[in-house]
Design an enzyme around this catalytic site. Structure first.
Site, PDB file in Angstrom:
ATOM      1  N   ASN A 153       0.872  -1.176   0.000  1.00  0.00           N
ATOM      2  CA  ASN A 153       0.000   0.000   0.000  1.00  0.00           C
ATOM      3  C   ASN A 153       0.908   1.225   0.000  1.00  0.00           C
ATOM      4  OD1 ASN A 153      -1.784   2.045   0.439  1.00  0.00           O
ATOM      5  ND2 ASN A 153      -2.330   1.434   2.531  1.00  0.00           N
TER       6      ASN A 153
ATOM      7  N   LYS B  67       0.150   4.319  -0.202  1.00  0.00           N
ATOM      8  CA  LYS B  67      -0.398   5.523   0.454  1.00  0.00           C
ATOM      9  C   LYS B  67      -0.119   6.745  -0.437  1.00  0.00           C
ATOM     10  CE  LYS B  67       0.208   3.056   4.742  1.00  0.00           C
ATOM     11  NZ  LYS B  67       0.357   3.054   6.182  1.00  0.00           N
TER      12      LYS B  67
ATOM     13  N   HIS C 220      -9.205   1.584   5.027  1.00  0.00           N
ATOM     14  CA  HIS C 220      -7.899   1.689   5.670  1.00  0.00           C
ATOM     15  C   HIS C 220      -8.005   2.624   6.888  1.00  0.00           C
ATOM     16  CE1 HIS C 220      -3.719   2.566   6.442  1.00  0.00           C
ATOM     17  NE2 HIS C 220      -3.463   1.422   5.840  1.00  0.00           N
TER      18      HIS C 220
ATOM     19  N   GLU D 172      -6.199   4.864   7.997  1.00  0.00           N
ATOM     20  CA  GLU D 172      -5.911   6.291   7.771  1.00  0.00           C
ATOM     21  C   GLU D 172      -7.120   6.995   7.180  1.00  0.00           C
ATOM     22  OE1 GLU D 172      -2.334   5.482   5.631  1.00  0.00           O
ATOM     23  OE2 GLU D 172      -1.435   4.796   7.507  1.00  0.00           O
TER      24      GLU D 172
ATOM     25  N   GLU E 215      -5.122  -4.781  10.506  1.00  0.00           N
ATOM     26  CA  GLU E 215      -4.017  -3.847  10.723  1.00  0.00           C
ATOM     27  C   GLU E 215      -4.247  -3.106  12.033  1.00  0.00           C
ATOM     28  OE1 GLU E 215      -2.048  -2.706   6.699  1.00  0.00           O
ATOM     29  OE2 GLU E 215      -3.678  -1.311   7.093  1.00  0.00           O
TER      30      GLU E 215
ATOM     31  N   GLY F 126       3.241   1.957  10.646  1.00  0.00           N
ATOM     32  CA  GLY F 126       4.256   2.995  10.468  1.00  0.00           C
ATOM     33  C   GLY F 126       5.000   3.342  11.749  1.00  0.00           C
TER      34      GLY F 126
ATOM     35  N   SER G 235       3.932  -2.429  10.069  1.00  0.00           N
ATOM     36  CA  SER G 235       5.386  -2.559  10.228  1.00  0.00           C
ATOM     37  C   SER G 235       5.942  -3.903   9.752  1.00  0.00           C
ATOM     38  CB  SER G 235       5.798  -2.284  11.686  1.00  0.00           C
ATOM     39  OG  SER G 235       5.438  -0.963  12.047  1.00  0.00           O
TER      40      SER G 235
HETATM   41  P1  13P Z   1       3.485   0.135   7.429  1.00  0.00           P
HETATM   42  O1  13P Z   1       3.873  -1.184   6.788  1.00  0.00           O
HETATM   43  O2  13P Z   1       4.258   1.292   6.916  1.00  0.00           O
HETATM   44  O3  13P Z   1       3.433   0.017   8.916  1.00  0.00           O
HETATM   45  O4  13P Z   1       1.966   0.406   6.960  1.00  0.00           O
HETATM   46  C1  13P Z   1       1.018  -0.576   7.099  1.00  0.00           C
HETATM   47  C2  13P Z   1      -0.196  -0.189   6.363  1.00  0.00           C
HETATM   48  O5  13P Z   1      -0.922   0.704   6.765  1.00  0.00           O
HETATM   49  C3  13P Z   1      -0.505  -0.882   5.108  1.00  0.00           C
HETATM   50  O6  13P Z   1      -1.794  -0.590   4.681  1.00  0.00           O
END
Ligand code: 13P
Length: 250
Positions: A9, A11, A95, A97, A167, A173, A212
């Site tokens: 992903n 982002k 997601h 976010e 997640e 992150g 992560s």
């Molecule tokens: P990270 O792998 O950067 O922690 O992000 C995970 C994520 O949100 C994937 O959709």
């Protein structure tokens, strides 16, 4: 046997040119993955979907979101027919976010999922608890609600086009991984809730862990019985670590 899935992903990262350069390097990785029964893909920004799709082969190319209406006065949004025209048939929904910054509710996710499945698209539905919810022991309560509302009123046949990604928000992150045991416990729980909603098709459901994930830890997650793949942010941005994750799974 369920297949394994590695989905990056991206982002809000990569310009069109950067995305295109990455896509051009994916052919040997896709080949290596598919000979081991592993599905691989990336979710670029809307702007880069076409460039990635047309400069790759066999790579799953997913959108990071979509609107549930086909067209209309929804400034800044992109619809399913627009994605289909580019040959995009995978979409990430819910997601964390988007839940956090864009008021993506479980109900809104359900509207989108219904519409996507009616269009024979594949949905990657994201669920997961915040740090506060985790600390209060509410993980399963939250995940169950997200599943029961987000996936309501589908039929079991449609579930074949659904992937669920667990997640935990506190691990995204942050470098703070959920342990393999937590990932397995919640992914198995996801499968059980889906079983209670739609029956035996839950055995075919791909359940991903995200948060992560990197080349050093991906194999540990995927060695768990109910973790079928990973949704990866940061570590999917560089072709070297994307490739290293595929290699770790072979
Ligand atoms: P990270 O792998 O950067 O922690 O992000 C995970 C994520 O949100 C994937 O959709």
């Amino acid at each position: 046997m369920r297949k394994k899935l590695l989905l990056g992903n991206w982002k809000m990262n990569k310009t069109v040119l950067e995305a295109k350069s990455f896509a051009k390097l994916t052919a040997p990785i896709v080949k290596m993955a598919s000979s081991a029964g592993i599905l691989v893909g990336v979710a670029p920004t809307y702007l880069s979907l076409d460039a990635v799709k047309s400069n790759s082969s066999g790579l799953i190319v997913a959108a990071q979101n979509c609107h549930y209406e086909d067209h209309g006065a929804f400034t800044g949004e992109v619809s399913i027919p627009m994605l289909k025209e580019l040959g995009i048939d995978w979409v990430i929904i819910g997601h964390s976010e988007r839940r956090q910054y864009d008021n993506e509710t479980d109900e809104k996710c359900n509207k989108k999922i219904q519409k996507l499945l009616a269009n024979n698209m594949t949905v990657v539905y994201c669920v997961g608890e915040t740090l506060k919810e985790f600390e209060e022991g509410l993980t399963k309560e939250v995940v169950e609600r997200q599943l029961r509302v987000g996936l309501k009123d589908l039929n079991s046949e449609q579930l074949r086009n659904v992937v669920v990604a667990y997640e935990p928000v506190w691990s995204i992150g942050t470098g703070k991984n959920a342990s393999e045991e937590i990932a397995e416990d919640v992914c198995a729980f996801v499968r059980n809730i889906v079983k209670s909603m739609y029956g035996a098709v839950s055995e075919e459901l791909l359940v991903l862990y995200g948060g992560s994930v990197k080349p050093e830890n991906i194999a540990g997650y995927l060695s768990q019985a109910d973790v079928d793949g990973a949704l990866v942010g940061g570590a999917s941005l560089k072709i070297e670590s994307f490739e290293a994750m595929v290699k770790a799974l072979i």
